[in-house]
Scaffold this active site. Structure first.
Site, mmCIF file in Angstrom:
data_model
loop_
_atom_site.group_PDB
_atom_site.id
_atom_site.type_symbol
_atom_site.label_atom_id
_atom_site.label_comp_id
_atom_site.label_asym_id
_atom_site.label_seq_id
_atom_site.Cartn_x
_atom_site.Cartn_y
_atom_site.Cartn_z
ATOM 1 N N TRP A 187 0.871 -1.182 0.000
ATOM 2 C CA TRP A 187 0.000 0.000 0.000
ATOM 3 C C TRP A 187 0.912 1.238 0.000
ATOM 4 O O TRP A 187 1.827 1.343 0.826
ATOM 5 C CB TRP A 187 -0.871 -0.035 1.255
ATOM 6 C CG TRP A 187 -1.771 1.141 1.437
ATOM 7 C CD1 TRP A 187 -2.639 1.655 0.526
ATOM 8 C CD2 TRP A 187 -1.908 1.935 2.619
ATOM 9 N NE1 TRP A 187 -3.308 2.722 1.067
ATOM 10 C CE2 TRP A 187 -2.873 2.913 2.342
ATOM 11 C CE3 TRP A 187 -1.299 1.918 3.880
ATOM 12 C CZ2 TRP A 187 -3.258 3.869 3.286
ATOM 13 C CZ3 TRP A 187 -1.682 2.859 4.815
ATOM 14 C CH2 TRP A 187 -2.641 3.820 4.520
ATOM 15 N N ASP A 268 -0.449 -4.984 9.585
ATOM 16 C CA ASP A 268 -1.437 -3.980 9.183
ATOM 17 C C ASP A 268 -2.714 -4.752 8.847
ATOM 18 O O ASP A 268 -2.741 -5.529 7.882
ATOM 19 C CB ASP A 268 -0.917 -3.214 7.960
ATOM 20 C CG ASP A 268 -1.891 -2.147 7.486
ATOM 21 O OD1 ASP A 268 -3.004 -2.044 8.042
ATOM 22 O OD2 ASP A 268 -1.545 -1.414 6.537
ATOM 23 N N LYS A 304 -13.069 -0.153 6.256
ATOM 24 C CA LYS A 304 -13.683 -1.023 5.248
ATOM 25 C C LYS A 304 -14.739 -1.937 5.850
ATOM 26 O O LYS A 304 -15.850 -2.017 5.356
ATOM 27 C CB LYS A 304 -12.623 -1.889 4.570
ATOM 28 C CG LYS A 304 -11.275 -1.261 4.422
ATOM 29 C CD LYS A 304 -11.173 -0.362 3.231
ATOM 30 C CE LYS A 304 -9.851 0.383 3.285
ATOM 31 N NZ LYS A 304 -9.457 1.014 2.069
HETATM 32 N N1 KET Z 1 -3.639 -0.306 5.454
HETATM 33 C C1 KET Z 1 -3.917 -0.744 4.222
HETATM 34 C C2 KET Z 1 -3.259 -1.983 3.734
HETATM 35 C C3 KET Z 1 -4.830 -0.034 3.448
HETATM 36 O O1 KET Z 1 -5.105 -0.501 2.250
HETATM 37 C C4 KET Z 1 -5.430 1.143 3.936
HETATM 38 C C5 KET Z 1 -6.333 1.931 3.098
HETATM 39 C C6 KET Z 1 -5.093 1.532 5.240
HETATM 40 C C7 KET Z 1 -4.197 0.788 5.966
HETATM 41 C C8 KET Z 1 -5.641 2.744 5.915
HETATM 42 O O2 KET Z 1 -6.960 2.981 5.859
HETATM 43 P P1 KET Z 1 -7.611 3.954 6.953
HETATM 44 O O3 KET Z 1 -8.801 4.525 6.289
HETATM 45 O O4 KET Z 1 -6.595 4.974 7.351
HETATM 46 O O5 KET Z 1 -7.957 3.074 8.095
HETATM 47 N N2 KET Z 1 -6.388 1.789 1.833
HETATM 48 C C9 KET Z 1 -7.279 2.442 0.892
HETATM 49 C C10 KET Z 1 -7.524 3.891 1.100
HETATM 50 C C11 KET Z 1 -6.304 4.741 1.185
HETATM 51 O O6 KET Z 1 -5.394 4.629 0.358
HETATM 52 O O7 KET Z 1 -6.262 5.570 2.125
HETATM 53 C C12 KET Z 1 -6.772 2.127 -0.514
HETATM 54 O O8 KET Z 1 -5.722 1.479 -0.684
HETATM 55 O O9 KET Z 1 -7.454 2.506 -1.486
#
Ligand code: KET
Length: 459
Positions: A187, A268, A304
């Site tokens: 990511w 993560d 999510k």
């Molecule tokens: N870890 C991973 C692996 C991840 O894909 C995301 C979010 C996050 C943490 C953090 O999400 P949060 O909303 O801060 O809990 N991924 C999606 C959104 C982004 O990039 O912020 C994405 O990959 O589209």
């Protein structure tokens, strides 16, 4: 007033926009570190020196930041006026009608909160106690000995990102010589997080384009080759962006080498329940490492699985070998959080505490999560069928079915991904990742046409 300002500007030479202010505390504890990644050498971080005159901004030396590789895609999508446009960039769940979805259990929890007339007082620095309790139980299992023995330091964080960032700050402060290991690819924000926390990182092999699968031998070799005591960042389930997870046997072997090297696992977990539809199945890797007695870190997100993207709710959990160490670690996490953001927001924490803490809502949530995960599996299947039927070249598209979670890693390179957007108005990240959570059954055929065209006709 204007002339007074002008004379100040004229009479003073303002030296610089200095992008890297050092915190004296951090400097004292952590030695100066070398960063072996290119971002730190890039223009964006250059010290800028200039004389300032009237009509020239004091911020003249601030360069334009590039759009974010993931969230920038949504901005570009919003600007597109074509009716065919499709946003497969950000990993955000949409209904079959491609509308954002608020879970019924979330609405019910919010109704409860309104009825109770909850107040808006500050939370403690570590967050809502009821949330911290249920989030650790959800992750490790309520009967897990690390919970029974009070060995988990849990702090409510600003969703997954904020929790990862807090942990990275902790690593920088207490393990100033340690390195983070991240998968290649990963990511995109992982690199930013470690960069900004000044934690040096390097990559371990993960994805093998030849097999469109896991480069397990490369992964193990790179983890072995890293300096002892490194923090190994692992995706708990539904690896982003590849959608390729190790098998249970492979997880065991990964644990072996991490143990052998005295590394510290750092999970993560952004997709618990969203990968397979089962909260327990998706916690398999974390629970395995806990069972094997590791001290480890886990960042959690409810963006999510509960659709709480904008509520910024998640947690950082540190499993320690004693409850005493856990108490001290927690105190230091709080100390890091206080000057960063003081204390976390309450709304999402109450929603999670209500849903996970109430047996009825909890069961309902599991059903809704299965529905969401099921919808993604359906579009995955349909996309595979459309690709296989329409592409007459004999290319094997079965990797689409082998991947798990919200995304499919198509193998399209940057120019092909650009073509997807420029010609087909399909918005996706430039690494070839598409979010299946933003796809409907009725759009699969259109997407398959676009992928086949881009794959065969763009070099
Ligand atoms: N870890 C991973 C692996 C991840 O894909 C995301 C979010 C996050 C943490 C953090 O999400 P949060 O909303 O801060 O809990 N991924 C999606 C959104 C982004 O990039 O912020 C994405 O990959 O589209």
């Amino acid at each position: 007033m204007a002339s007074a300002l002008a004379s100040v500007a004229l009479s003073t030479t303002f030296a610089r926009a200095v992008p890297l202010p050092e915190n004296s505390m951090v400097q004292r504890i952590g030695a100066e570190k070398k960063h072996d990644n290119p971002l730190f050498k890039g223009k964006a971080f250059r010290r800028v020196s200039m004389a300032v005159s009237v009509n020239v901004s004091r911020f003249e030396g601030v360069t334009m930041a590039p759009p974010d590789p993931i969230l920038g895609v949504s901005e570009a999508f919003r600007a597109d006026t074509n009716d065919l446009k499709l946003n497969l960039g950000v990993g955000a769940y949409r209904t079959e009608e491609l509308q954002p979805y608020v879970l019924n259990v979330v609405k019910k929890a919010e109704k409860l909160m309104l009825e109770r007339g909850e107040n808006k007082e500050y939370l403690p620095i570590e967050g809502l106690a009821a949330f911290n309790k249920v989030t650790a139980e959800l992750l490790f299992g309520a009967d897990n000995s690390v919970i029974q023995e009070g060995r988990v330091a849990t702090i409510q964080g600003l969703s997954g990102t904020g929790s990862l960032r807090l942990a990275a700050a902790f690593i920088h402060r207490y393990f100033p010589d340690a390195k983070a290991l991240i998968s290649s690819p990963t990511w995109g924000n992982h690199k930013n997080i470690f960069n900004d926390a000044r934690v040096p990182w390097s990559e371990y092999r993960y994805y093998d384009p030849r097999t469109v699968g896991l480069d397990f031998d490369g992964m193990v070799a790179d983890i072995k080759a890293a300096p002892d005591g490194s923090f190994v960042l692992l995706h708990g389930c539904a690896h982003n962006p590849t959608g390729i997870d190790p098998t249970p046997e492979q997880w065991e072997k990964i644990a072996d080498v991490i143990q052998e090297k005295n590394h510290i696992p750092f999970f993560d977990v952004a997709y618990q329940g969203f990968a397979s539809g089962s909260l327990d199945a998706d916690a398999y890797s974390v629970r395995l490492f806990v069972r094997r007695g590791f001290e480890l870190l886990v960042a959690q997100s409810y963006s999510k699985n509960l659709g709480l993207y904008a509520e910024r709710i998640g947690a950082i959990n540190v499993v320690c070998s004693s409850s005493d160490a856990g108490t001290r670690v927690k105190s230091q996490l709080k100390r890091l959080a206080r000057p960063m953001y003081s204390n976390p927001p309450v709304h999402g924490a109450r929603i999670v505490a209500n849903v996970v803490g109430d047996p009825n809502l909890f069961n309902e949530w599991k059903q809704e999560m299965e529905l969401m995960a099921g919808r993604i599996k359906n579009v995955r299947q349909r996309l595979y069928e459309n690709l296989s039927e329409k592409d007459k070249s004999g290319k094997d598209w079965s990797f689409v079915l082998k991947q798990i979670g919200m995304f499919s890693y198509t193998g399209l390179h940057k120019a092909q991904s650009d073509h997807m957007t420029d010609k087909w108005h399909i918005y996706m990240t430039k690494d070839g990742r598409i979010s299946l959570a933003g796809l409907s059954l009725s759009k699969c055929e259109y997407l398959a046409d676009a992928i086949i065209d881009s794959f065969h006709n763009v070099d």
